[in-house]
Scaffold this motif. Structure first.
Motif, PDB file in Angstrom:
ATOM      1  N   LEU A  62       0.857  -1.191   0.000  1.00  0.00           N
ATOM      2  CA  LEU A  62       0.000   0.000   0.000  1.00  0.00           C
ATOM      3  C   LEU A  62       0.890   1.237   0.000  1.00  0.00           C
ATOM      4  CD1 LEU A  62      -3.007   0.906   0.315  1.00  0.00           C
ATOM      5  CD2 LEU A  62      -2.567   1.068   2.761  1.00  0.00           C
ATOM      6  N   LEU A  63       0.868   1.976  -1.112  1.00  0.00           N
ATOM      7  CA  LEU A  63       1.796   3.098  -1.230  1.00  0.00           C
ATOM      8  C   LEU A  63       1.093   4.401  -1.639  1.00  0.00           C
ATOM      9  CD1 LEU A  63       4.684   1.200  -3.063  1.00  0.00           C
ATOM     10  CD2 LEU A  63       4.719   2.008  -0.701  1.00  0.00           C
ATOM     11  N   PRO A  64       0.122   4.855  -0.875  1.00  0.00           N
ATOM     12  CA  PRO A  64      -0.563   6.091  -1.278  1.00  0.00           C
ATOM     13  C   PRO A  64       0.350   7.314  -1.249  1.00  0.00           C
ATOM     14  CG  PRO A  64      -1.219   5.462   0.951  1.00  0.00           C
ATOM     15  CD  PRO A  64      -0.390   4.338   0.403  1.00  0.00           C
ATOM     16  N   PHE A  65       1.418   7.252  -0.456  1.00  0.00           N
ATOM     17  CA  PHE A  65       2.324   8.397  -0.359  1.00  0.00           C
ATOM     18  C   PHE A  65       3.686   8.101  -0.979  1.00  0.00           C
ATOM     19  CE2 PHE A  65      -0.671   8.747   3.197  1.00  0.00           C
ATOM     20  CZ  PHE A  65      -1.183  10.012   2.943  1.00  0.00           C
ATOM     21  N   GLN A  76       1.735  12.698   6.926  1.00  0.00           N
ATOM     22  CA  GLN A  76       0.935  12.821   8.154  1.00  0.00           C
ATOM     23  C   GLN A  76      -0.061  13.974   8.051  1.00  0.00           C
ATOM     24  OE1 GLN A  76       0.946  10.471  10.664  1.00  0.00           O
ATOM     25  NE2 GLN A  76      -0.943  11.614  11.076  1.00  0.00           N
ATOM     26  N   LEU A  77       0.370  15.076   7.426  1.00  0.00           N
ATOM     27  CA  LEU A  77      -0.554  16.194   7.226  1.00  0.00           C
ATOM     28  C   LEU A  77      -1.720  15.752   6.346  1.00  0.00           C
ATOM     29  CD1 LEU A  77      -1.299  19.191   7.523  1.00  0.00           C
ATOM     30  CD2 LEU A  77       0.150  19.674   5.552  1.00  0.00           C
ATOM     31  N   GLY A  78      -1.394  15.015   5.269  1.00  0.00           N
ATOM     32  CA  GLY A  78      -2.442  14.511   4.370  1.00  0.00           C
ATOM     33  C   GLY A  78      -3.430  13.635   5.118  1.00  0.00           C
ATOM     34  N   ASN A  80      -4.077  13.649   8.318  1.00  0.00           N
ATOM     35  CA  ASN A  80      -4.851  14.485   9.244  1.00  0.00           C
ATOM     36  C   ASN A  80      -5.956  15.247   8.510  1.00  0.00           C
ATOM     37  OD1 ASN A  80      -3.126  13.606  11.191  1.00  0.00           O
ATOM     38  ND2 ASN A  80      -2.024  15.535  11.432  1.00  0.00           N
ATOM     39  N   ILE A  81      -5.627  15.780   7.336  1.00  0.00           N
ATOM     40  CA  ILE A  81      -6.615  16.556   6.577  1.00  0.00           C
ATOM     41  C   ILE A  81      -7.781  15.667   6.165  1.00  0.00           C
ATOM     42  CG2 ILE A  81      -7.023  17.776   4.396  1.00  0.00           C
ATOM     43  CD1 ILE A  81      -4.129  18.835   4.605  1.00  0.00           C
ATOM     44  N   VAL A  82      -7.450  14.479   5.620  1.00  0.00           N
ATOM     45  CA  VAL A  82      -8.509  13.576   5.163  1.00  0.00           C
ATOM     46  C   VAL A  82      -9.389  13.144   6.337  1.00  0.00           C
ATOM     47  CG1 VAL A  82      -8.983  11.291   4.196  1.00  0.00           C
ATOM     48  CG2 VAL A  82      -7.253  12.753   3.150  1.00  0.00           C
ATOM     49  N   GLN A  83      -8.750  12.819   7.473  1.00  0.00           N
ATOM     50  CA  GLN A  83      -9.532  12.405   8.641  1.00  0.00           C
ATOM     51  C   GLN A  83     -10.419  13.545   9.124  1.00  0.00           C
ATOM     52  OE1 GLN A  83      -6.693  10.886  11.460  1.00  0.00           O
ATOM     53  NE2 GLN A  83      -6.723   8.850  10.559  1.00  0.00           N
ATOM     54  N   SER A  84      -9.899  14.757   9.095  1.00  0.00           N
ATOM     55  CA  SER A  84     -10.677  15.902   9.542  1.00  0.00           C
ATOM     56  C   SER A  84     -11.871  16.140   8.610  1.00  0.00           C
ATOM     57  CB  SER A  84      -9.767  17.132   9.582  1.00  0.00           C
ATOM     58  OG  SER A  84     -10.520  18.273   9.833  1.00  0.00           O
ATOM     59  N   ILE A  85     -11.627  16.088   7.301  1.00  0.00           N
ATOM     60  CA  ILE A  85     -12.714  16.294   6.332  1.00  0.00           C
ATOM     61  C   ILE A  85     -13.788  15.222   6.519  1.00  0.00           C
ATOM     62  CG2 ILE A  85     -13.305  16.157   3.877  1.00  0.00           C
ATOM     63  CD1 ILE A  85     -10.622  17.473   3.273  1.00  0.00           C
ATOM     64  N   LEU A  86     -13.335  13.980   6.628  1.00  0.00           N
ATOM     65  CA  LEU A  86     -14.281  12.872   6.769  1.00  0.00           C
ATOM     66  C   LEU A  86     -15.091  13.025   8.057  1.00  0.00           C
ATOM     67  CD1 LEU A  86     -15.092  10.350   5.275  1.00  0.00           C
ATOM     68  CD2 LEU A  86     -13.413   9.062   6.596  1.00  0.00           C
ATOM     69  N   GLY A  87     -14.401  13.389   9.144  1.00  0.00           N
ATOM     70  CA  GLY A  87     -15.093  13.586  10.419  1.00  0.00           C
ATOM     71  C   GLY A  87     -16.155  14.667  10.311  1.00  0.00           C
ATOM     72  N   HIS A  88     -15.801  15.783   9.658  1.00  0.00           N
ATOM     73  CA  HIS A  88     -16.768  16.868   9.484  1.00  0.00           C
ATOM     74  C   HIS A  88     -17.966  16.404   8.660  1.00  0.00           C
ATOM     75  CE1 HIS A  88     -13.653  19.626  10.937  1.00  0.00           C
ATOM     76  NE2 HIS A  88     -14.641  20.473  11.132  1.00  0.00           N
ATOM     77  N   LEU A  89     -17.688  15.685   7.576  1.00  0.00           N
ATOM     78  CA  LEU A  89     -18.778  15.230   6.705  1.00  0.00           C
ATOM     79  C   LEU A  89     -19.711  14.281   7.454  1.00  0.00           C
ATOM     80  CD1 LEU A  89     -16.880  14.576   3.348  1.00  0.00           C
ATOM     81  CD2 LEU A  89     -18.641  16.282   3.754  1.00  0.00           C
ATOM     82  N   LEU A  90     -19.113  13.338   8.189  1.00  0.00           N
ATOM     83  CA  LEU A  90     -19.938  12.376   8.918  1.00  0.00           C
ATOM     84  C   LEU A  90     -20.781  13.079   9.985  1.00  0.00           C
ATOM     85  CD1 LEU A  90     -17.367   9.476   9.329  1.00  0.00           C
ATOM     86  CD2 LEU A  90     -19.428   9.452   7.930  1.00  0.00           C
TER      87      LEU A  90
END
Ligand code: HEM
Length: 162
Positions: A62-65, A76-78, A80-90
């Motif tokens: 698994l090599l997304p980065f 790590q910033l990426g 954090n951003i994705v988790q934050s966006i997903l959390g907000h959406l949910l």
């Protein structure tokens, strides 16, 4: 991953890679290889909970980065951003799951749910949808917009006026 260049002659998995070769690692194929992942075409994100998979370049399944010296410095910033966006959406929207069939990803040409092959990918159909009043938005579409243009705050502002 970005193209890499061999800075020395190297033998890799039985293949000679001469110095100066441009090397493109086919991450797309690795992620869909049944020898690497069980039922790779099945959309089953919980597979990552079952296995201890590093996603910052140490586990080549698994090599997304990316990996190595040119690995994404902001992994790590990426995350954090994705988790934050997903959390907000949910948290902010009501979610409905589409039919089970829609949750499967298939190869192009076999199924209309295919993804196009390219530098980045967007699903032809959304995996779920967000309902806001009379408005429905495909999740893949909205996530795409968020990541591409960082419009999350604008989007919320627009929705709050509807
Ligand atoms: C989820 C979000 C992100 C993903 C999936 C991602 C993915 C990647 C990938 C695959 C590479 C190429 C690595 C390689 O070829 O081995 C890369 C490189 C890079 N990324 Fe990211 N990235 C993300 C977020 C970010 C962010 C937020 C920044 C900056 C704030 C950033 C800055 C960079 C830079 C500067 C490189 C080039 C590194 C180099 O060539 O030495 N990335 N990224």
């Amino acid at each position: 991953m970005l193209p890499h260049r061999a800075n020395t002659d190297v033998k890799l998995a039985g293949y000679d890679v001469p110095k100066g070769s441009n090397v493109l690692v086919n991450v797309w194929a690795i992620a869909r290889n049944p020898a690497v992942w069980k039922d790779p075409l099945e959309f089953r994100p919980e597979r990552f909970a079952d296995e201890d998979v590093d996603m910052k370049g140490h586990d080549f399944r698994l090599l997304p980065f990316g990996a190595g010296r040119r690995v994404c410095p902001s992994a790590q910033l990426g995350i954090n951003i994705v988790q934050s966006i997903l959390g907000h959406l949910l948290h902010q929207f009501r979610w409905e799951r589409r039919s089970r069939v829609d949750l499967f990803i298939a190869y192009p040409s076999i199924n209309p749910l295919c993804e196009e092959i390219g530098v980045w990918q967007e699903r032809n159909r959304c995996l779920a949808r967000i309902i806001f009043g009379k408005i429905e938005i495909g999740v893949s579409k909205i996530l795409w917009q968020l990541v591409e243009a960082s419009v999350f705050s604008n989007l919320c502002a627009i929705f709050s006026k509807i």
